[in-house]
Each structure stands twice: as C-alpha cells, then as structure tokens.
Design a protein around this motif. Structure first.
Motif, PDB file in Angstrom:
ATOM      1  N   LEU A 184       0.834  -1.189   0.000  1.00 22.83           N
ATOM      2  CA  LEU A 184       0.000   0.000   0.000  1.00 22.83           C
ATOM      3  C   LEU A 184       0.876   1.249   0.000  1.00 22.83           C
ATOM      4  N   ASP A 185       0.515   2.221  -0.826  1.00 20.69           N
ATOM      5  CA  ASP A 185       1.217   3.497  -0.902  1.00 20.69           C
ATOM      6  C   ASP A 185       0.414   4.534  -0.125  1.00 20.69           C
ATOM      7  N   MET A 186       0.853   4.856   1.090  1.00 19.56           N
ATOM      8  CA  MET A 186       0.114   5.795   1.935  1.00 19.56           C
ATOM      9  C   MET A 186       0.089   7.203   1.351  1.00 19.56           C
ATOM     10  N   LYS A 187       1.030   7.531   0.480  1.00 16.05           N
ATOM     11  CA  LYS A 187       1.033   8.855  -0.141  1.00 16.05           C
ATOM     12  C   LYS A 187      -0.110   9.005  -1.142  1.00 16.05           C
ATOM     13  N   ARG A 188      -0.634   7.895  -1.618  1.00 19.48           N
ATOM     14  CA  ARG A 188      -1.779   7.912  -2.548  1.00 19.48           C
ATOM     15  C   ARG A 188      -2.978   7.219  -1.901  1.00 19.48           C
ATOM     16  N   PHE A 189      -3.194   7.506  -0.627  1.00 18.99           N
ATOM     17  CA  PHE A 189      -4.153   6.753   0.165  1.00 18.99           C
ATOM     18  C   PHE A 189      -5.546   6.771  -0.451  1.00 18.99           C
ATOM     19  N   GLY A 190      -6.027   7.937  -0.858  1.00 16.91           N
ATOM     20  CA  GLY A 190      -7.366   8.021  -1.439  1.00 16.91           C
ATOM     21  C   GLY A 190      -7.503   7.188  -2.693  1.00 16.91           C
ATOM     22  N   GLU A 191      -6.499   7.250  -3.557  1.00 16.99           N
ATOM     23  CA  GLU A 191      -6.522   6.458  -4.790  1.00 16.99           C
ATOM     24  C   GLU A 191      -6.463   4.964  -4.484  1.00 16.99           C
ATOM     25  N   GLU A 192      -5.670   4.602  -3.484  1.00 19.57           N
ATOM     26  CA  GLU A 192      -5.554   3.200  -3.106  1.00 19.57           C
ATOM     27  C   GLU A 192      -6.882   2.665  -2.569  1.00 19.57           C
TER      28      GLU A 192
ATOM     29  N   THR B 178     -16.320   2.774   1.981  1.00 18.74           N
ATOM     30  CA  THR B 178     -14.936   2.324   2.071  1.00 18.74           C
ATOM     31  C   THR B 178     -14.039   3.459   2.547  1.00 18.74           C
ATOM     32  N   LYS B 179     -14.289   4.666   2.043  1.00 20.25           N
ATOM     33  CA  LYS B 179     -13.491   5.818   2.442  1.00 20.25           C
ATOM     34  C   LYS B 179     -13.657   6.104   3.928  1.00 20.25           C
TER      35      LYS B 179
END
Length: 383
Positions: free
Chosen positions: A208-216, A242-243
């Motif tokens: 998981l890329d926390m810098k792109r959290f919303g996209e993930e 989910t958000k």
C-alpha cells in the motif's frame, strides 16, 4: 410499545435521542461484564458507526434502533434495517441486528416481534440477521468459539442468544467461519516452489502506498466489489463507505501488511491484515479518556501487537480462474505473512469465510489454518 407477559411488562422504546443511543451502545458492555473474553468496543467508534451523520450506510438504508426496558432498567436492544443496495432486499428480505439482551425469553420475544413488525410494515417478507448494520460490517451471531476473545471488528455474543433467537422461529440461513492462522506456518511446498520462482510475467506485487491513500482506497473498492460479487448475500460497498472505514482505520493501517497485485498493469487482487486493536483496548472498558489514548498509542506504536485479522482479501473474477490469477492469493498471503513475521506477529485470523466457499476454505487450510469460531445468520419468514 409494552408487551404484557407474566411478571413486569417489557417496554420497547424506539431510540430517538443521543442519550437513548448512548444507553443502546452501553448495554452490551454491562451484559458482558462477567465474561472474561468479552472486550468492550471503543465508545467513540460505536458512536461514529451508529449515527447517520457519520456512517454513509444510512444514505442508502432505512434503520431503526430499540431498547427493551423493564422496571425502568434497560434489559435488551435490537435494530432493524433495510439496505436498498442489498440484492436480497429485492427478494423481500430485511435485516435485524445489534441484538443483545439478558437471558430472558420474554425480552427476546418482545425485541424480535418489534423488529419484525417494523420490517413487515415496509414490505419485507422475511427477516435475516443478525447484520450489524451492513453485510460489509459485522455479520452473524457467535455460536461457537466463546472460549477466546474476539478479534478487531468481530462480535462476541452472549452464549444464550442463539437459543433465544431460535425459540422465536428462526432457523439457520448460513454459517460464516473464522480461521486462526499461525505466522510460523508455511504454505505447502508445492506452492512455495511456485512462489520462489517469482511472479509470472506481467504480475506485480506491491505494498500500500500511503502517499496515494485516497486512490488506493478507490482501487481496493473496485477489486472488492468485483471479487465478492458472486458471494451469497454480498452487497456492493460504496466508495463513501470504504473511504469512511479507511479514514477511521488510517491510524492503525500498516502499509507493510496491505498488499496489492497487478496483472499487466491492472489492479487484480489485494489482501489487508489489520493489527488486532482488541489486543490493545481489552482493559480500557471502551474509554479513551483520561489515559486510554496514551495506552492505546503506546501499545500500537511501541510495544507492538502479536495478533492481527484479515478482514478483506480478493482477486478479480476475470483473473481468478487464469493461470496467473490462481497463484495470486498465495502470493499475497506469503507477502503479508512474511512482513508480519518480521514485526513479531504470532497469529492472525481470516474472517469471515462462507461455510460453502470451498475455494477460499482450501486456500485457508492449505496454510495450516483451522476453524476456531463460527458465526450464524438466521432467517424467518414474516407471515
């Protein structure tokens, strides 16, 4: 509404004020006070989950809560809800949930009768539950496994509850299983050999890329709704739901324990292992003040936890039967378990698994997992 039975009447009170909701939330804590395996959920989390303004489930569902009161004392609670995104709603099903009461058949009878009447008045022909509140949240009543504490976001119902529900004419609809897994266990050698060869051409695994959290989160939602679409009782989760869940869990999500798989650049699968927050809050009594926050943060960030739970895992259906897709669940398990070992985890839970989901059960059991808790959904025709 009051139900006159032998002894004092049981009054069923609709929850309509913040104070009544607070009583509704606190009731199971009193009922579970004598159970050494009961863990009180955090009051803050329960308030967020059961208020329409903070839970997007209420945007597409009709919901009502009730308290059962006898002699001025709260003795039970229940919810009823109709989820308009749930395919079973079109089949005439509504849900009851959040049921908890003293071991008194009259209280259970009154609570279930009230929920059934509410569902019938809105056109439902059958009741299914417990569902707390959505099929994407907590589902089923604990019927086996009361001898161990629950994992994070899992129920721990009083042992008498199942018999009291069945006495009101409810029968088993489906069992859901929780598997216990040791991080020391390895996958079968035949699968390990395939994993050691590395991903097949076009297959990529990543954290998981926390810098792109919303996209993930959006990516996970898309995979989840596709992968689970054929499961019995599945309700598509909205991006808002989910958000909301991801935002609530952001502080405890460990990117090293959340992995995605891609095939030819397309998101194809994922697996999430959450730290078992219950391990950190067991002695807080649902309260974070005055010192609960400090204890929780120290246990999460400094001491570290030894157990976790996999609540979400899936592979897109169009990949699941392909040569590359069939190995993805095992590759994801291997990646997550290796990371968990490095962080000192000892075991984790895989839940829930439908009793007749043989494909997923084979995956679980291939790594030495065993069923240690059973949750049951009940149904009843509403004449």
């Amino acid at each position: 509404m009051a139900y006159d039975r032998p002894g004092a009447a049981v009054e069923i009170v609709p929850v309509s004020t913040p104070r009544e909701l607070e009583r509704f939330i606190r009731l199971p804590m009193r009922l579970g006070a004598g159970d050494p395996n009961y863990i009180a959920p955090l009051m803050l989390e329960r308030r967020e989950a059961l208020r329409a303004r903070s839970n997007p489930f209420f945007d597409h569902a009709d919901v009502q809560f009730w308290l059962a009161v006898r002699n001025g004392r709260d003795v039970g609670r229940i919810s009823a809800q109709i989820d308009h995104l749930n395919p079973q709603t079109k089949e005439g099903y509504g849900n009851f949930g959040l049921i908890a009461a003293e071991d008194d058949p009259e209280v259970f009878a009154a609570l279930l009768a009230e929920a059934e009447a509410w569902l019938k008045a809105r056109g439902c022909r059958a009741a299914l539950g417990p569902v707390n509140l959505s099929t994407n949240e907590e589902v089923g009543l604990l019927v086996e496994g009361h001898d161990t504490p629950p994992m994070f976001m899992m129920g721990h119902d009083a042992p008498w509850t199942g018999a009291r529900i069945e006495a009101q004419g409810y029968v088993k609809a489906k069992d859901l299983l929780a598997y216990q897994c040791s991080v020391a266990d390895d996958l079968p050698e035949s699968i390990r050999r395939r994993i050691r060869k590395g991903p097949a051409e076009g297959v990529t695994l990543r954290m998981l890329d926390m810098k792109r959290f919303g996209e993930e989160v959006r990516t996970l939602t898309g995979i989840l709704n596709d992968a689970w679409s054929g499961n019995w009782g599945f309700t598509p989760t909205t991006e808002a739901e989910t958000k909301q869940l991801a935002t609530a869990l952001k502080a405890v999500i460990d990117p090293r324990l959340t992995w995605f798989a891609e095939i030819d650049g397309e998101p194809a699968g994922f697996m999430v292992l959450l730290p078992n927050v219950n391990e950190a809050i067991a002695d807080l009594g649902g309260r974070l003040l005055p010192f609960g926050w400090a204890k929780l943060l120290w246990r999460l960030k400094v001491k570290g936890l030894k157990t976790g739970r996999v609540p979400l895992m899936g592979v897109k259906r169009r990949f699941a039967s392909t040569h590359r897709g069939q190995l993805l669940p095992f590759q994801l398990i291997d990646a997550v378990v290796q990371a968990a070992r490095k962080q000192g985890y000892r075991s984790y839970e895989l839940s829930w698994i439908l009793e007749d989901n043989q494909a997923m059960r084979r995956i679980c059991e291939a790594g030495g997992a065993r069923v240690y808790k059973t949750y049951r959904l009940y149904e009843k025709a509403l004449a």
